[in-house]
Design a protein around this motif. Structure first.
Motif, PDB file in Angstrom:
ATOM      1  N   GLU A   1       0.709  -1.141  -0.210  1.00  0.00           N
ATOM      2  CA  GLU A   1       0.194   0.043  -0.034  1.00  0.00           C
ATOM      3  C   GLU A   1       1.050   1.342   0.255  1.00  0.00           C
ATOM      4  O   GLU A   1       0.640   2.386  -0.786  1.00  0.00           O
ATOM      5  CB  GLU A   1      -0.872  -0.021   1.287  1.00  0.00           C
ATOM      6  CG  GLU A   1      -2.219  -1.101   1.029  1.00  0.00           C
ATOM      7  CD  GLU A   1      -3.031  -1.123   2.182  1.00  0.00           C
ATOM      8  OE1 GLU A   1      -2.538  -0.537   3.275  1.00  0.00           O
ATOM      9  OE2 GLU A   1      -4.187  -1.756   1.944  1.00  0.00           O
ATOM     10  N   GLU A   2       1.946   1.298   0.633  1.00  0.00           N
ATOM     11  CA  GLU A   2       3.005   2.362   0.580  1.00  0.00           C
ATOM     12  C   GLU A   2       3.264   2.474  -0.897  1.00  0.00           C
ATOM     13  O   GLU A   2       3.420   3.615  -1.336  1.00  0.00           O
ATOM     14  CB  GLU A   2       4.079   2.226   1.609  1.00  0.00           C
ATOM     15  CG  GLU A   2       3.880   2.503   3.170  1.00  0.00           C
ATOM     16  CD  GLU A   2       5.212   2.195   3.756  1.00  0.00           C
ATOM     17  OE1 GLU A   2       6.171   2.228   3.287  1.00  0.00           O
ATOM     18  OE2 GLU A   2       4.958   2.012   5.030  1.00  0.00           O
TER      19      GLU A   2
ATOM     20  N   ALA B   1       2.959   5.885  -2.970  1.00  0.00           N
ATOM     21  CA  ALA B   1       4.151   6.282  -3.637  1.00  0.00           C
ATOM     22  C   ALA B   1       4.060   6.457  -5.201  1.00  0.00           C
ATOM     23  O   ALA B   1       4.590   7.457  -5.698  1.00  0.00           O
ATOM     24  CB  ALA B   1       5.296   5.544  -3.414  1.00  0.00           C
ATOM     25  N   CYS B   2       3.314   5.664  -5.842  1.00  0.00           N
ATOM     26  CA  CYS B   2       3.031   5.673  -7.282  1.00  0.00           C
ATOM     27  C   CYS B   2       1.858   6.602  -7.746  1.00  0.00           C
ATOM     28  O   CYS B   2       1.550   6.754  -8.888  1.00  0.00           O
ATOM     29  CB  CYS B   2       3.251   4.365  -7.844  1.00  0.00           C
ATOM     30  SG  CYS B   2       4.473   3.533  -7.678  1.00  0.00           S
ATOM     31  N   GLY B   3       1.357   7.153  -6.665  1.00  0.00           N
ATOM     32  CA  GLY B   3       0.150   7.962  -6.937  1.00  0.00           C
ATOM     33  C   GLY B   3      -1.098   7.176  -7.574  1.00  0.00           C
ATOM     34  O   GLY B   3      -1.781   7.800  -8.247  1.00  0.00           O
ATOM     35  N   LEU B   4      -1.348   6.036  -7.102  1.00  0.00           N
ATOM     36  CA  LEU B   4      -2.396   5.254  -7.728  1.00  0.00           C
ATOM     37  C   LEU B   4      -3.396   4.847  -6.602  1.00  0.00           C
ATOM     38  O   LEU B   4      -4.153   3.816  -6.549  1.00  0.00           O
ATOM     39  CB  LEU B   4      -1.815   3.902  -8.447  1.00  0.00           C
ATOM     40  CG  LEU B   4      -0.894   4.172  -9.404  1.00  0.00           C
ATOM     41  CD1 LEU B   4      -0.195   2.744  -9.680  1.00  0.00           C
ATOM     42  CD2 LEU B   4      -1.434   4.835 -10.794  1.00  0.00           C
TER      43      LEU B   4
ATOM     44  N   ARG C   1      -3.162  -3.872 -15.970  1.00  0.00           N
ATOM     45  CA  ARG C   1      -2.614  -2.525 -16.555  1.00  0.00           C
ATOM     46  C   ARG C   1      -2.757  -1.394 -15.655  1.00  0.00           C
ATOM     47  O   ARG C   1      -1.995  -0.470 -15.896  1.00  0.00           O
ATOM     48  CB  ARG C   1      -3.248  -2.557 -17.849  1.00  0.00           C
ATOM     49  CG  ARG C   1      -2.970  -3.525 -19.084  1.00  0.00           C
ATOM     50  CD  ARG C   1      -3.513  -3.255 -20.309  1.00  0.00           C
ATOM     51  NE  ARG C   1      -5.057  -3.734 -20.381  1.00  0.00           N
ATOM     52  CZ  ARG C   1      -5.408  -4.987 -20.570  1.00  0.00           C
ATOM     53  NH1 ARG C   1      -4.540  -6.220 -20.872  1.00  0.00           N
ATOM     54  NH2 ARG C   1      -6.866  -5.248 -20.369  1.00  0.00           N
ATOM     55  N   ARG C   2      -3.789  -1.258 -14.880  1.00  0.00           N
ATOM     56  CA  ARG C   2      -4.108  -0.371 -13.723  1.00  0.00           C
ATOM     57  C   ARG C   2      -2.879  -0.278 -13.002  1.00  0.00           C
ATOM     58  O   ARG C   2      -2.334   0.788 -12.577  1.00  0.00           O
ATOM     59  CB  ARG C   2      -5.261  -0.522 -13.009  1.00  0.00           C
ATOM     60  CG  ARG C   2      -6.634  -0.214 -13.929  1.00  0.00           C
ATOM     61  CD  ARG C   2      -7.838  -0.212 -13.123  1.00  0.00           C
ATOM     62  NE  ARG C   2      -7.698  -0.036 -11.793  1.00  0.00           N
ATOM     63  CZ  ARG C   2      -8.157  -1.244 -10.988  1.00  0.00           C
ATOM     64  NH1 ARG C   2      -8.490  -2.477 -11.386  1.00  0.00           N
ATOM     65  NH2 ARG C   2      -8.072  -0.987  -9.641  1.00  0.00           N
ATOM     66  N   LEU C   3      -2.307  -1.553 -12.324  1.00  0.00           N
ATOM     67  CA  LEU C   3      -1.357  -1.551 -11.485  1.00  0.00           C
ATOM     68  C   LEU C   3      -0.043  -1.010 -12.100  1.00  0.00           C
ATOM     69  O   LEU C   3       0.659  -0.313 -11.562  1.00  0.00           O
ATOM     70  CB  LEU C   3      -0.983  -2.902 -11.179  1.00  0.00           C
ATOM     71  CG  LEU C   3      -0.192  -3.305  -9.983  1.00  0.00           C
ATOM     72  CD1 LEU C   3      -0.256  -2.567  -8.688  1.00  0.00           C
ATOM     73  CD2 LEU C   3       0.242  -4.632  -9.860  1.00  0.00           C
ATOM     74  N   GLY C   4       0.102  -1.293 -13.295  1.00  0.00           N
ATOM     75  CA  GLY C   4       1.415  -0.801 -14.151  1.00  0.00           C
ATOM     76  C   GLY C   4       2.688  -1.375 -13.601  1.00  0.00           C
ATOM     77  O   GLY C   4       2.661  -2.432 -12.614  1.00  0.00           O
ATOM     78  N   PRO C   5       3.936  -1.253 -13.905  1.00  0.00           N
ATOM     79  CA  PRO C   5       5.448  -1.637 -13.624  1.00  0.00           C
ATOM     80  C   PRO C   5       5.819  -1.287 -12.305  1.00  0.00           C
ATOM     81  O   PRO C   5       6.579  -1.707 -11.857  1.00  0.00           O
ATOM     82  CB  PRO C   5       6.045  -1.321 -14.617  1.00  0.00           C
ATOM     83  CG  PRO C   5       5.721  -0.406 -15.303  1.00  0.00           C
ATOM     84  CD  PRO C   5       4.209  -0.207 -15.314  1.00  0.00           C
TER      85      PRO C   5
ATOM     86  N   ARG D   1       8.095  -2.746  -8.496  1.00  0.00           N
ATOM     87  CA  ARG D   1       9.293  -2.245  -8.250  1.00  0.00           C
ATOM     88  C   ARG D   1       9.707  -1.399  -6.986  1.00  0.00           C
ATOM     89  O   ARG D   1      10.475  -1.607  -6.277  1.00  0.00           O
ATOM     90  CB  ARG D   1       9.511  -1.246  -9.412  1.00  0.00           C
ATOM     91  CG  ARG D   1      10.968  -0.625  -9.402  1.00  0.00           C
ATOM     92  CD  ARG D   1      11.219   0.455 -10.303  1.00  0.00           C
ATOM     93  NE  ARG D   1      10.306   1.775  -9.744  1.00  0.00           N
ATOM     94  CZ  ARG D   1       9.962   2.864 -10.242  1.00  0.00           C
ATOM     95  NH1 ARG D   1      10.375   2.900 -11.477  1.00  0.00           N
ATOM     96  NH2 ARG D   1       9.263   3.625  -9.721  1.00  0.00           N
ATOM     97  N   GLU D   2       8.657  -0.536  -6.683  1.00  0.00           N
ATOM     98  CA  GLU D   2       8.576   0.316  -5.344  1.00  0.00           C
ATOM     99  C   GLU D   2       8.399  -0.613  -4.025  1.00  0.00           C
ATOM    100  O   GLU D   2       9.210  -0.272  -3.299  1.00  0.00           O
ATOM    101  CB  GLU D   2       7.518   1.500  -5.346  1.00  0.00           C
ATOM    102  CG  GLU D   2       7.538   2.251  -4.173  1.00  0.00           C
ATOM    103  CD  GLU D   2       8.771   3.203  -3.989  1.00  0.00           C
ATOM    104  OE1 GLU D   2       9.275   3.666  -2.990  1.00  0.00           O
ATOM    105  OE2 GLU D   2       9.405   3.111  -5.118  1.00  0.00           O
TER     106      GLU D   2
END
Length: 287
Positions: free
Chosen positions: A33-34, A38-41, A105-109, A113-114
């Motif tokens: 969740e952090e 951090a990815c603005g999602l 696709r909503r989650l993205g790469p 990574r974060e």
């Protein structure tokens, strides 16, 4: 497991006993969740869609269980996270391959990574160990770019030119992306010889430990004062023996086809998921 069925009290596990529950325990929801934040999602979840934290665990579970159908893996994750001792999540609508694809696709790469980066930060003494059956420059480079310590046994065909011999018999070398053209690889080698720090998308300066006639370990731990060649070789051999005995870390990522996706963003997503699964399997095996 029969197609489409899920046993809530017995989550699907890899040979060697590493289950989806172990994955959830090793990679805490708090960090996922952090990473989402951090990815603005962290916006609202579309009706009937998988929440992003659930999607993250589904992608990791797809790497943990490469032979299982996508829908069965997702159902297993949802069942595990709904257990009284599990991590509770928002119940999604019917789980279909297309719906899981939309969620990925909503989650993205970047979220995984974060998440990996947060785990590495929380475990300052953590070293990723990997074997040649799962070695890939992209995987090594992805972890190296965020400063994660690694030690891999690499395939014999990987070129590792000697740049500098160190006092313990190991040597510095340069690991170059094999997908570069011959001219680009030659440029990377010349830069390495001249002491120029390589472009991390193209190459990495590494230390090489030769362990026997054929085995070569490549590590980001370049200082023999920090860890000697003998210590690295002994640790890696011990890890491989444990893996061969109980189906642990070395076998955890061996799956048909390596990655399931063809979309570049989803391939990168799976690379980070593989690294998180490697961490989870090691945590379970050596606990």
């Amino acid at each position: 497991m029969a197609s489409g069925s899920v046993e809530r009290e017995s989550p699907v596990a890899r040979p060697g006993g590493v289950s989806v529950g172990d994955l959830v325990a090793a990679v805490p929801r708090r960090l996922v969740e952090e990473a989402v934040d951090a990815c603005g999602l962290d916006g609202p979840v579309p009706d009937g869609e998988l929440p992003l934290h659930l999607t993250a665990y589904v992608v990791m579970a797809l790497c943990l269980l490469p032979g299982e159908p996508v829908e069965d893996v997702a159902q297993t994750v949802v069942a595990e996270l709904s257990r009284p001792d599990g991590v509770r999540g928002v119940a999604p609508g019917p789980l279909t391959a297309s719906g899981i694809g939309r969620a990925r696709r909503r989650l993205g790469p970047d979220v995984l990574r974060e998440t990996f980066s947060l785990l590495a930060t929380a475990s300052s003494d953590w070293v990723v160990l990997g074997d040649r059956s799962r070695y890939a420059f992209a995987t090594f480079g992805a972890a190296a770019r965020i400063g994660v310590a690694q030690c891999w046994r690499v395939p014999p065909q990987v070129p590792l030119p000697v740049l500098e011999v160190l006092r313990d018999g190991s040597y510095l070398s340069v690991l170059i992306d094999p997908d570069l053209t011959a001219c680009e690889r030659a440029k990377c080698l010349l830069e390495a010889w001249s002491g120029v720090k390589p472009d991390p998308d193209a190459a990495h300066t590494v230390r090489v430990v030769e362990d026997g006639d054929a085995d070569r370990l490549v590590t980001t731990l370049r200082d023999p004062e920090e860890v000697t060649a003998a210590e690295l070789a002994d640790a890696h051999r011990q890890w491989r023996r444990q893996s061969a005995t109980d189906g642990g870390p070395c076998s955890a990522l061996r799956g048909p086809g390596g990655v399931r996706s063809t979309d570049p963003d989803l391939v990168h997503q799976e690379i980070w998921a593989h690294l998180l699964v490697e961490y989870a399997v090691n945590s379970t095996t050596w606990a």
